[in-house]
Design an enzyme around this catalytic site. Structure first.
Site, short mmCIF file in Angstrom:
data_model
loop_
_atom_site.label_atom_id
_atom_site.label_comp_id
_atom_site.label_asym_id
_atom_site.label_seq_id
_atom_site.Cartn_x
_atom_site.Cartn_y
_atom_site.Cartn_z
N SER A 1 -10.70 18.87 -20.35
CA SER A 1 -11.19 20.18 -20.82
C SER A 1 -11.61 21.04 -19.64
CB SER A 1 -12.36 20.00 -21.81
OG SER A 1 -13.54 19.56 -21.15
N TYR B 1 -13.33 15.00 -21.29
CA TYR B 1 -14.17 16.01 -20.62
C TYR B 1 -13.46 16.57 -19.37
CZ TYR B 1 -18.48 17.93 -18.53
OH TYR B 1 -19.44 18.76 -17.99
N ILE C 1 -26.03 17.77 -12.31
CA ILE C 1 -27.16 18.69 -12.51
C ILE C 1 -28.13 18.04 -13.50
CG2 ILE C 1 -27.83 21.04 -13.17
CD1 ILE C 1 -25.84 20.93 -10.78
N SER D 1 -16.45 21.86 -14.10
CA SER D 1 -17.22 20.72 -13.60
C SER D 1 -16.44 20.12 -12.43
CB SER D 1 -17.37 19.67 -14.70
OG SER D 1 -17.77 18.44 -14.15
P1 NAD Z 1 -26.76 20.91 -22.47
O1 NAD Z 1 -26.26 19.88 -23.43
O2 NAD Z 1 -28.16 20.79 -21.97
O3 NAD Z 1 -26.55 22.37 -23.09
C1 NAD Z 1 -25.36 22.75 -23.72
C2 NAD Z 1 -25.67 23.76 -24.79
O4 NAD Z 1 -24.43 24.09 -25.44
C3 NAD Z 1 -26.62 23.20 -25.86
O5 NAD Z 1 -27.67 24.11 -26.10
C4 NAD Z 1 -25.72 23.04 -27.07
O6 NAD Z 1 -26.37 23.20 -28.33
C5 NAD Z 1 -24.70 24.14 -26.83
N1 NAD Z 1 -23.47 23.91 -27.60
C6 NAD Z 1 -22.82 22.74 -27.81
N2 NAD Z 1 -21.76 22.94 -28.59
C7 NAD Z 1 -21.72 24.26 -28.90
C8 NAD Z 1 -20.85 25.06 -29.69
N3 NAD Z 1 -19.81 24.55 -30.33
N4 NAD Z 1 -21.12 26.38 -29.78
C9 NAD Z 1 -22.19 26.92 -29.12
N5 NAD Z 1 -23.04 26.20 -28.36
C10 NAD Z 1 -22.81 24.88 -28.26
O7 NAD Z 1 -25.73 20.91 -21.27
P2 NAD Z 1 -25.85 21.45 -19.77
O8 NAD Z 1 -26.04 20.28 -18.88
O9 NAD Z 1 -26.81 22.60 -19.69
O10 NAD Z 1 -24.36 21.96 -19.55
C11 NAD Z 1 -23.97 23.32 -19.66
C12 NAD Z 1 -22.53 23.45 -19.20
O11 NAD Z 1 -22.41 22.98 -17.86
C13 NAD Z 1 -21.55 22.61 -20.01
O12 NAD Z 1 -20.34 23.31 -20.15
C14 NAD Z 1 -21.36 21.38 -19.16
O13 NAD Z 1 -20.13 20.74 -19.40
C15 NAD Z 1 -21.41 21.98 -17.78
N6 NAD Z 1 -21.74 21.02 -16.73
C16 NAD Z 1 -22.92 20.34 -16.73
C17 NAD Z 1 -23.18 19.43 -15.71
C18 NAD Z 1 -24.47 18.66 -15.63
O14 NAD Z 1 -24.58 17.81 -14.74
N7 NAD Z 1 -25.44 18.91 -16.51
C19 NAD Z 1 -22.23 19.22 -14.71
C20 NAD Z 1 -21.04 19.93 -14.75
C21 NAD Z 1 -20.81 20.84 -15.77
#
Ligand code: NAD
Length: 248
Positions: free
Chosen positions: A159, A156, A189, A143
């Site tokens: 990590s 966060y 996002i 991120s």
């Molecule tokens: P989201 O919450 O929509 O999806 C995350 C998915 O991971 C969910 O389906 C959840 O059930 C699953 N999950 C959670 N814990 C888990 C575990 N222990 N084992 C298996 N699956 C698990 O999140 P997102 O926005 O799609 O984010 C996806 C990735 O992108 C994440 O790593 C997040 O940190 C990263 N990210 C997101 C953003 C953003 O703006 N949305 C920005 C930077 C990074």
């Protein structure tokens, strides 16, 4: 000829959000897709159908990415079911945002375990298969806050910064076996994860983004496709920001 025909991808946390878009993008380019999430439910069943509509093999698995034993078991099953693993996308992630003053040990541990330890777990679990194949591309979801830090997200950010160090080390350790490892650092996002933020917080983020919009899950998936495919065959150990110039 599609970019990923004959290849198999593993995507963690793919029942929704960015992971789901990545699974669809890779399948659209011909990859067979094994994907995981915490529980096998109708979201995973629907995604299996959407993926197989591309004419590829697809299967969802219930697995907690933060648990090494669970991960070893599911990766063994994926290798039995699919025969190979060419791409690993470590996407599963959670937030438990709060100021450090209020942050509990549980909130710290949960975020480190799901976001960072999961990357160790899955990379370790697929390593043997990729070493035997003498090829592989590992893509870790970091991120922009892992690069720049963010108030209220010390767990966060730590990590996601840890993921970057891990990515660079794996790239150096496994490069001689033709295994590449890169990180993607999305900015803001629009997904279910960010949907929980108050409207004024969302508007504040968007105001700070030079491209003046939140990113889409497809914006991230396109970069993952590039990193998975041979288009990036000389790119390893890098962090690619997908953030509309928020972080430069
Ligand atoms: P989201 O919450 O929509 O999806 C995350 C998915 O991971 C969910 O389906 C959840 O059930 C699953 N999950 C959670 N814990 C888990 C575990 N222990 N084992 C298996 N699956 C698990 O999140 P997102 O926005 O799609 O984010 C996806 C990735 O992108 C994440 O790593 C997040 O940190 C990263 N990210 C997101 C953003 C953003 O703006 N949305 C920005 C930077 C990074």
């Amino acid at each position: 000829m599609k970019l990923l025909e004959g290849k198999t991808a593993v995507v963690t946390g793919a029942a929704r959000g960015i992971g789901k878009s990545i699974a669809l993008k890779l399948a659209g380019e011909g990859a067979d897709v094994a994907f995981t999430d915490l529980v096998y439910n109708e979201h995973m069943q629907n995604l299996e159908k959407e993926l197989t509509a591309f004419g590829v093999k697809a299967k969802g698995y219930a697995s907690d990415a933060s648990k090494l034993l669970d991960t070893m078991t599911v990766v063994d099953q994926i290798v039995k079911d699919f025969g190979r693993i060419d791409f690993l996308v470590n996407n599963a992630g959670i937030t438990k945002d709060t100021l450090l003053m209020r942050m509990s040990e549980d909130q710290w541990d949960a975020v480190i375990n799901v976001n960072l330890k999961s990357v160790f777990n899955f990379t370790k679990a697929v390593q043997k298969t990729m070493l035997n194949q003498r090829s592989g591309s590992i893509i870790n979801m970091s991120s922009v806050v892992g690069v720049s830090g963010n108030a209220g997200q010390s767990n966060y950010s730590a990590s996601k910064a840890g993921i970057i160090g891990f990515t660079k080390s794996v790239a150096k350790e496994m490069g001689s076996r033709n295994i590449r490892c890169n990180a993607v650092a999305p900015g803001f996002i629009l997904t279910e994860m960010t949907d929980t933020l108050p409207e004024e917080v969302k508007a504040g983020w968007i105001e700070k983004i030079p491209l003046k919009r939140g990113g889409t899950t497809e914006d991230v998936a396109n970069v993952v496709l590039f990193l998975a495919s041979d288009l990036s065959s000389y790119v390893s150990g890098q962090v690619i920001n997908v953030c509309g110039a928020m972080n430069t």
